[in-house]
Design a protein around this motif. Structure first.
Motif, PDB file in Angstrom:
ATOM      1  N   GLU A  19      41.712  62.590  34.109  1.00 51.89           N
ATOM      2  CA  GLU A  19      42.343  63.757  33.494  1.00 51.89           C
ATOM      3  C   GLU A  19      42.435  63.629  31.975  1.00 51.89           C
ATOM      4  O   GLU A  19      42.668  64.616  31.278  1.00 51.89           O
ATOM      5  CB  GLU A  19      43.729  63.981  34.086  1.00 51.89           C
ATOM      6  N   THR A  25      36.172  68.640  33.760  1.00 52.85           N
ATOM      7  CA  THR A  25      37.074  69.568  34.446  1.00 52.85           C
ATOM      8  C   THR A  25      36.946  69.335  35.946  1.00 52.85           C
ATOM      9  O   THR A  25      35.834  69.389  36.490  1.00 52.85           O
ATOM     10  CB  THR A  25      36.724  71.038  34.131  1.00 52.85           C
ATOM     11  N   CYS A  43      33.198  67.976  39.958  1.00 56.25           N
ATOM     12  CA  CYS A  43      33.705  68.290  38.627  1.00 56.25           C
ATOM     13  C   CYS A  43      32.604  68.860  37.753  1.00 56.25           C
ATOM     14  O   CYS A  43      31.437  68.897  38.125  1.00 56.25           O
ATOM     15  CB  CYS A  43      34.309  67.040  37.980  1.00 56.25           C
TER      16      CYS A  43
END
Length: 284
Positions: A19, A25, A43
């Motif tokens: 993160e 993302t 992701c």
């Protein structure tokens, strides 16, 4: 009754650490894939440094992680959607992949052998739970930046062979090294007949290379194991000496006759004409 598999605390620590990477993302959190016994993280990667004329600045990826993280393997595969289908250096053949899964077959090579990535992320692989997954993902992002700027390979790196997909059950054994490479670079014979023999079901080895007139000009001396097989079940094939590694830009193996013909044409070789001339020989 099916036992539900849950991620270990080490794996959760590794996932939480991602993160803090701005270029990543998370699209879908950790999911256990029972058929392959892997954790899968879906992701997207984004970087302004990616040259958009070569690769999209944002692409989707699937990360496959062994259950014993931070040990085991971590593998990064391009998605079948919102990604690319070319094959670059330091990448496995980027084919369509299995119909069962949403990722392509073009796994990125991110380990410590890819020295060019060491310019951006240390070539010393960490094994702490909160660092190892990040190490792979950060190298993947820099892999994309380097791929888009044609800087994935360095001039002093060992030569990388193209990855050919294993789409056939037929195996062909050959015996070449740096000495034979020098020989092939100086010979004026550029095509001919290859004499092979079947040593096991579905496995052939090259016994000799012959000129177009059938005269043997290079016999292969195998080791004891192969030499113990009888020299029977003879199979004849054709060989053509190319001027360089056969590849489609940027670094993809030709996998169809059409692709191989195009590669040969780029090297000034008419593949079909060569085949036609060799197959007319009376001893074939």
């Amino acid at each position: 009754m099916t036992t539900k598999v849950v991620p270990s605390e080490s794996l959760l620590r590794g996932r939480r650490a991602t993160e803090f990477i701005e270029e990543i993302t998370l699209l879908n959190d950790l999911e256990w894939k029972e058929p392959i016994k892997k954790w899968v993280l879906h992701c997207s990667f984004f970087s302004h440094k990616i040259e958009s004329t070569i690769l999209p600045k944002e692409t989707e990826w699937y990360i496959l992680i062994d259950d014993d993280y931070p040990k085991g393997n971590i593998r990064v595969f391009p998605s079948k959607v919102n990604c690319f289908n070319e094959t670059f250096p330091h990448q496995m053949y980027n084919g369509e992949g299995s119909k069962e899964f949403p990722w392509r077959s073009g796994m990125l090579c991110l380990d410590t052998n890819v020295r060019t990535l060491g310019r951006f992320v240390s070539n010393s692989e960490p094994f702490e739970a909160d660092k190892r997954l990040n190490w792979y993902l950060e190298r993947a992002i820099h892999w994309l930046i380097a791929a888009s700027s044609n800087t994935l390979t360095l001039s002093d790196e060992p030569f990388e062979l193209i990855d050919f997909p294993q789409s056939s059950s037929l195996k062909l054994g050959f015996l070449e090294n740096h000495q034979s490479f020098k020989y092939w670079n100086y010979t004026d014979v550029t095509c001919g007949i290859a004499e092979l023999s079947v040593i096991l079901p579905g496995t052939c080895i090259i016994r000799a290379f012959k000129k177009p007139n059938g005269q043997c000009f290079r016999e292969i001396n195998w080791g004891n194991y192969v030499s113990n097989f009888k020299y029977n079940n003879r199979v004849l094939g054709l060989w053509i000496l190319l001027k360089e590694m056969p590849f489609l830009e940027p670094w993809q193996a030709p996998c169809t006759w059409e692709e191989l013909a195009a590669v040969c044409a780029n090297q000034g070789i008419d593949l079909q004409k060569k085949i036609n001339s060799l197959t007319k020989k009376k001893y074939l």
